[in-house]
Motif scaffolding. Structure first.
Motif, PDB file in Angstrom:
ATOM      1  N   VAL A 332       7.319  -4.973   1.625  1.00  0.00           N
ATOM      2  CA  VAL A 332       7.750  -4.302   0.228  1.00  0.00           C
ATOM      3  C   VAL A 332       6.575  -3.896  -0.527  1.00  0.00           C
ATOM      4  CG1 VAL A 332       9.329  -4.372  -1.393  1.00  0.00           C
ATOM      5  CG2 VAL A 332      10.145  -5.206   0.940  1.00  0.00           C
ATOM      6  N   ASP A 333       6.626  -2.666  -0.980  1.00  0.00           N
ATOM      7  CA  ASP A 333       5.507  -2.188  -2.079  1.00  0.00           C
ATOM      8  C   ASP A 333       6.547  -1.994  -3.330  1.00  0.00           C
ATOM      9  OD1 ASP A 333       3.960  -2.196  -0.215  1.00  0.00           O
ATOM     10  OD2 ASP A 333       3.802   0.114  -0.034  1.00  0.00           O
ATOM     11  N   ILE A 334       6.141  -2.515  -4.566  1.00  0.00           N
ATOM     12  CA  ILE A 334       6.713  -2.120  -5.760  1.00  0.00           C
ATOM     13  C   ILE A 334       5.839  -1.671  -6.767  1.00  0.00           C
ATOM     14  CG2 ILE A 334       8.042  -2.939  -7.587  1.00  0.00           C
ATOM     15  CD1 ILE A 334       9.120  -5.167  -5.783  1.00  0.00           C
ATOM     16  N   SER A 335       5.885  -0.351  -7.706  1.00  0.00           N
ATOM     17  CA  SER A 335       5.124   0.052  -8.353  1.00  0.00           C
ATOM     18  C   SER A 335       6.193   0.101  -9.699  1.00  0.00           C
ATOM     19  CB  SER A 335       4.483   1.437  -8.253  1.00  0.00           C
ATOM     20  OG  SER A 335       3.576   0.957  -7.007  1.00  0.00           O
ATOM     21  N   ILE A 336       5.498  -0.053 -10.907  1.00  0.00           N
ATOM     22  CA  ILE A 336       6.135   0.062 -12.361  1.00  0.00           C
ATOM     23  C   ILE A 336       5.175   1.094 -12.912  1.00  0.00           C
ATOM     24  CG2 ILE A 336       6.888  -0.708 -14.485  1.00  0.00           C
ATOM     25  CD1 ILE A 336       6.943  -3.551 -13.192  1.00  0.00           C
ATOM     26  N   GLY A 337       5.760   2.468 -13.000  1.00  0.00           N
ATOM     27  CA  GLY A 337       4.960   3.444 -13.410  1.00  0.00           C
ATOM     28  C   GLY A 337       3.899   3.672 -12.454  1.00  0.00           C
ATOM     29  N   SER A 338       2.670   4.147 -12.946  1.00  0.00           N
ATOM     30  CA  SER A 338       1.668   4.268 -11.827  1.00  0.00           C
ATOM     31  C   SER A 338       1.035   3.176 -11.186  1.00  0.00           C
ATOM     32  CB  SER A 338       0.762   5.299 -12.410  1.00  0.00           C
ATOM     33  OG  SER A 338       0.172   4.550 -13.683  1.00  0.00           O
ATOM     34  N   LEU A 339       1.329   1.853 -11.677  1.00  0.00           N
ATOM     35  CA  LEU A 339       0.722   0.597 -11.384  1.00  0.00           C
ATOM     36  C   LEU A 339       1.489  -0.190 -10.334  1.00  0.00           C
ATOM     37  CD1 LEU A 339      -0.396  -0.857 -14.863  1.00  0.00           C
ATOM     38  CD2 LEU A 339      -1.822   0.747 -13.267  1.00  0.00           C
ATOM     39  N   PRO A 340       0.869  -0.284  -9.073  1.00  0.00           N
ATOM     40  CA  PRO A 340       1.222  -1.180  -8.116  1.00  0.00           C
ATOM     41  C   PRO A 340       1.210  -2.485  -8.570  1.00  0.00           C
ATOM     42  CG  PRO A 340      -0.454   0.138  -7.399  1.00  0.00           C
ATOM     43  CD  PRO A 340      -0.344   0.206  -8.800  1.00  0.00           C
ATOM     44  N   VAL A 341       2.416  -3.457  -8.258  1.00  0.00           N
ATOM     45  CA  VAL A 341       2.455  -4.800  -8.558  1.00  0.00           C
ATOM     46  C   VAL A 341       2.715  -5.541  -7.415  1.00  0.00           C
ATOM     47  CG1 VAL A 341       3.385  -4.521 -10.839  1.00  0.00           C
ATOM     48  CG2 VAL A 341       5.015  -4.359  -9.394  1.00  0.00           C
ATOM     49  N   LEU A 342       3.013  -4.896  -6.279  1.00  0.00           N
ATOM     50  CA  LEU A 342       3.367  -5.688  -4.974  1.00  0.00           C
ATOM     51  C   LEU A 342       2.970  -4.521  -4.022  1.00  0.00           C
ATOM     52  CD1 LEU A 342       4.509  -8.450  -4.429  1.00  0.00           C
ATOM     53  CD2 LEU A 342       6.715  -7.198  -3.770  1.00  0.00           C
ATOM     54  N   LEU A 343       2.146  -4.990  -2.904  1.00  0.00           N
ATOM     55  CA  LEU A 343       1.895  -4.071  -1.851  1.00  0.00           C
ATOM     56  C   LEU A 343       1.830  -5.100  -0.306  1.00  0.00           C
ATOM     57  CD1 LEU A 343      -1.169  -2.325  -2.975  1.00  0.00           C
ATOM     58  CD2 LEU A 343       1.000  -1.209  -2.594  1.00  0.00           C
ATOM     59  N   ASN A 344       2.806  -4.642   0.495  1.00  0.00           N
ATOM     60  CA  ASN A 344       3.001  -5.420   1.659  1.00  0.00           C
ATOM     61  C   ASN A 344       3.532  -6.744   1.176  1.00  0.00           C
ATOM     62  OD1 ASN A 344       2.515  -3.421   3.661  1.00  0.00           O
ATOM     63  ND2 ASN A 344       0.390  -3.642   3.411  1.00  0.00           N
ATOM     64  N   SER A 345       4.363  -6.923   0.158  1.00  0.00           N
ATOM     65  CA  SER A 345       4.804  -8.003  -0.398  1.00  0.00           C
ATOM     66  C   SER A 345       3.847  -9.052  -0.760  1.00  0.00           C
ATOM     67  CB  SER A 345       5.812  -8.601   0.581  1.00  0.00           C
ATOM     68  OG  SER A 345       6.861  -7.708   0.783  1.00  0.00           O
ATOM     69  N   GLN A 346       2.662  -8.505  -1.296  1.00  0.00           N
ATOM     70  CA  GLN A 346       1.565  -9.278  -1.679  1.00  0.00           C
ATOM     71  C   GLN A 346       1.234  -8.824  -3.184  1.00  0.00           C
ATOM     72  OE1 GLN A 346      -0.057 -11.901  -0.052  1.00  0.00           O
ATOM     73  NE2 GLN A 346       1.501 -11.303   1.388  1.00  0.00           N
ATOM     74  N   PRO A 347       1.329  -9.841  -4.045  1.00  0.00           N
ATOM     75  CA  PRO A 347       1.146  -9.413  -5.710  1.00  0.00           C
ATOM     76  C   PRO A 347      -0.137  -8.866  -5.807  1.00  0.00           C
ATOM     77  CG  PRO A 347       1.981 -11.680  -5.048  1.00  0.00           C
ATOM     78  CD  PRO A 347       1.483 -11.407  -3.820  1.00  0.00           C
TER      79      PRO A 347
END
Length: 397
Positions: A332-347
């Motif tokens: 899972v990838d998560i971004s808040i605005g333009s900033l990634p906070v999680l990529l491939n479920s890694q902080p």
């Protein structure tokens, strides 16, 4: 297609007005939309098992061939009012019909406000008497449907369909008790396009699932809410068919009107300071994408984090997990605005000052990539603030 300035009465053949009848202390509280031509009509309604009397009356009216008017009051929901509530909604419908010179079953009825109080019919009668058929002020209708809203919500668009210039207008109310499948909101859409009734209903339902059913303020589904569309054909174009090129233009117009109204409702949530938009990409199917997006934007913990400008992405991944346990939690990838906070479920490490700049804006976009398919879903909501508690603690008093 272009957006233009206007009102709910901008499409040809439509008129509207609003009036202060005393249902509310100061603001206008009763209004109507009138079409000088019979209009194809479509509607979607709250999924709450407890449905207000106006919804029962309007569903019955929609069974007729066409509608020509909608009468709406705010300040009193006429919900949970028993047999008298239905009689009062029918009386409201009949009074409006007589004033407009129409049959009762060509008039839809809507109410919004406090639940459990009978409509003061003397005030309703006064309000209907004060409304103008064709000489009214359409923007007064926009005001008359509001409850705890802080602003009116309207949009008008224009496009060419089948050689004719078609106008579509929408107006909505909604601020609290918002969690549609439908929920606390009223939305009314007018167009001078010519559309067959069944096609209009199918199209409305399809677009509602992607727009109004994708907003949430507080998770409460109301007793009163509806979306109604009237299409009176006054533009002079041919009747829109499902297999002609004009149908896609109609879809685009209705999608823009409904999506923008949905965002306005979410942004005007009771006590809200920020609009939150969630986009879920690469899901297995569209329903999964939409439901995960809605769970995130509906999470009280996510909403309070956004209010406090706290980049607590753990609350986001938590909402993803309980929204759909079948996802792969390791990619899972998560971004808040333009900033990634999680990529491939890694902080991911991010600059706190840049994140702060994003979180103090009045619109925050959260993007989730599931890496499982091609479907995309959107949802909209708002932050949860101290003011929301204050408004709803004192709503009745």
């Amino acid at each position: 297609m272009k957006k233009i300035n206007g009102t709910i009465a901008s499409p040809k053949g439509f008129y509207a007005d609003g009036f202060h009848s005393g249902l509310k202390r100061k603001r206008k509280d009763i209004g109507w939309i009138y079409s000088e031509f019979p209009a194809s009509a479509a509607g979607v309604f709250t999924t709450n098992a407890v449905q207000a009397a106006p919804i029962q009356v309007t569903k019955s009216a929609l069974a007729s061939d066409s509608l020509q008017a909608i009468i709406v009051n705010s300040g009193n929901a006429n919900a949970c009012t028993g047999k008298n509530g239905v009689l009062h909604a029918q009386e409201m419908q009949q009074m409006a019909a007589e004033k407009l010179g129409l049959s009762a079953n060509s008039v839809a009825v809507a109410s919004t406000g406090i639940i459990g109080q009978e409509l003061p019919m003397n005030k309703i009668k006064k309000g209907i008497f004060g409304l103008e058929k064709t000489a009214g002020v359409p923007s007064y209708f926009h005001e008359a449907i509001l409850t705890t809203d802080t602003r009116t919500k309207e949009i008008v668009v224009e496009a060419e369909i089948n050689g004719a210039i078609v106008t579509m207008a929408g107006v909505a109310k909604g601020s609290g008790m918002i969690h549609p499948n439908m929920a606390t909101m009223l939305a009314f859409i007018t167009t001078d396009a010519a559309v067959e009734k069944e096609l209009l209903q199918q199209t409305l339902k399809m677009i509602t699932d992607k727009t109004f059913n994708q907003i949430t303020v507080d998770g409460d589904t109301s007793t009163n809410d509806m979306v109604l569309v009237l299409a009176n054909g006054a533009s002079g174009g041919a009747v829109i068919q499902k297999d002609d090129s004009g149908y896609q233009v109609l879809i685009d117009m209705l999608s823009q009107v409904m999506e923008e109204l949905a965002k306005m409702i979410a942004q005007d949530g009771e006590g809200a300071t920020k609009l939150i938009e969630v986009k879920v990409a690469h899901a297995k199917d569209q329903l999964t994408a939409r439901m995960i997006a809605k769970k995130i934007v509906g999470s009280s913990l996510v909403k309070t984090a956004m209010f406090g400008a706290d980049p607590n992405w753990g609350r986001i991944i938590c909402a993803i997990g309980y929204a759909n346990p079948s996802i792969d939690p390791d990619k899972v990838d998560i971004s808040i605005g333009s900033l990634p906070v999680l990529l491939n479920s890694q902080p991911q490490v991010f600059e706190e000052m840049k994140m702060r700049e994003i979180l103090v804006q009045d619109k925050i976009v959260i993007t989730v990539d599931l890496h499982e398919g091609t479907a995309v879903g959107l949802a909209w909501g708002c932050d949860l603030t101290y003011k929301y508690v204050e408004i709803n603690a004192l709503y009745h008093t």
